[in-house]
Design a protein around this motif. Sequence first.
Motif, short mmCIF file in Angstrom:
data_model
loop_
_atom_site.label_atom_id
_atom_site.label_comp_id
_atom_site.label_asym_id
_atom_site.label_seq_id
_atom_site.Cartn_x
_atom_site.Cartn_y
_atom_site.Cartn_z
N ARG A 70 -36.33 80.58 59.52
CA ARG A 70 -36.13 79.43 58.63
C ARG A 70 -35.87 78.13 59.39
O ARG A 70 -35.83 77.06 58.79
N SER A 72 -39.29 67.98 53.08
CA SER A 72 -38.62 68.44 51.85
C SER A 72 -39.56 68.87 50.72
O SER A 72 -39.15 69.67 49.87
N HIS A 109 -41.65 71.01 50.78
CA HIS A 109 -41.99 72.43 50.95
C HIS A 109 -40.79 73.36 50.76
O HIS A 109 -40.91 74.57 50.95
N GLY A 110 -39.65 72.80 50.40
CA GLY A 110 -38.47 73.63 50.18
C GLY A 110 -37.20 72.85 50.50
O GLY A 110 -37.26 71.74 51.04
N TYR A 124 -34.48 75.20 56.99
CA TYR A 124 -34.70 75.36 55.55
C TYR A 124 -33.69 76.36 54.98
O TYR A 124 -33.09 77.16 55.72
N GLN A 181 -39.23 81.56 53.75
CA GLN A 181 -40.52 81.32 53.10
C GLN A 181 -40.89 79.84 53.10
O GLN A 181 -42.03 79.46 53.35
N SER A 182 -39.89 78.98 52.85
CA SER A 182 -40.15 77.52 52.87
C SER A 182 -40.62 77.08 54.25
O SER A 182 -41.55 76.26 54.38
#
Length: 441
Positions: A98, A121, A123-124, A144, A148-149
């Motif tokens: 992450r 930001s 994207h998550g 993040y 996943q982000s």
Amino acid sequence: MTEPSKVIHVRNVGHEISENDLLQLFQPFGVITKLVMLRAKNQALLQMQDIPSAVNALQFYGNLQPSIRGRNVYVQFSSHQELTTMDQSQGRGEEPNRVLLVTIHHMLYPITVDVLHQVFSPHGFVEKIVTFQKSAGFQALIQYQTRQSAVIARSTLQGRNIYDGCCQLDIQFSNLDELQVNFNNDRSRDFTNPNLPTEQKGRPSQPNYGDAGGMYAGSGARAVGFPQLANAAAIAAAFGGGLPPGITGTNDKCTVLVSNLNPDRIDEDKLFNLFSIYGNIVRIKLLRNKPDHALIQMGDGFQAELAVHFLKGAMLFGKRLEVNFSKHANITQGPDTHEYANSNLNRFNRNAAKNYRYCCSPTKMIHLSTLPQDVSEEEIVSLLEEHGNIVNSKVFEMNGKKQALVQFESEEQATEALVCKHATSLSGSIIRISFSQLQTI
């Protein structure tokens, strides 16, 4: 000698060279299936789809020294027959995490935490950002909320430019699990803890931009969204993240005064052919009361500065050119001006960054492109030999299109050939001529 392999080993890959630069170098020869940047070693490994593609690439670059952003790179077959995951892990973190490590290449504008937050930001949820200056350049760690982000952000943003033509993102997964942020300021931010103090003392990790920061700040740089920027960024990116020595980038005078021309041999189209190497031409006026003088209005101040810088003192038709900025802001259209603003022969309407990269003072070597497919070396020589003694010549194919290199005895002869034969017709094809920075064929 290493036996042929579909894996190509590239050396002398400076930090200013991006993955996209390498892809452009090898894509003409076939599909590239893998590319690993070994940043710590200034090297790269690149895997073609098959061995014949790699052989074609190395044969071509065996005869023509490959150069990216003014830096020679050296290519050979790798001892690997195939790139494995282990090879790739040397180059960059491939294990999803992450926390992302972001390196920014060709950084012409100051990049702050706020700019990075705007980029990442969407994207998550971004929890923390830390920026710092390393030998590899300006870097940032971006944490993040979820892995996943980070995966989505990396796949979406890798290789993109924050601004048009510069500030390119090179993203890998960090091996850190959690970032430690002590201050909320332009260089670090914890978005989960807005109550952290701002650091009053301490040296900024931003490089000091001096005047350049002010210059670029006014030239159209806007907060992200990946906008089109002013020409400044494309020019500087083309020259490898900076400007050539002697180019200030601050000139706003678009019109150039050329003197000491040979009035018996010069005309507007010949001047267009020479000056259009450095930018788009709006109009040209030969001065009737001073037949060895001409005014040339370029597309903008950057292009005018390139022309003055690279052509000052150049020899043409037995005369040494004087090239200076004119006191006139532009040339008034009239019966004695030649208009070129809408000419499809202006080179910078397409591939502007590539054309800027090829800007240089006149050389002994010229490069010919958009040639007829069946053109022979003899035809090229007979077209150009009236302009001087040809030392060497070579016809070759790139992307399925015929091109040629011709080396003259002097820069003046090469310049004459360019101004007289660029944009002329050869067997129905309008040929294009530029100076080449190659020393030998």
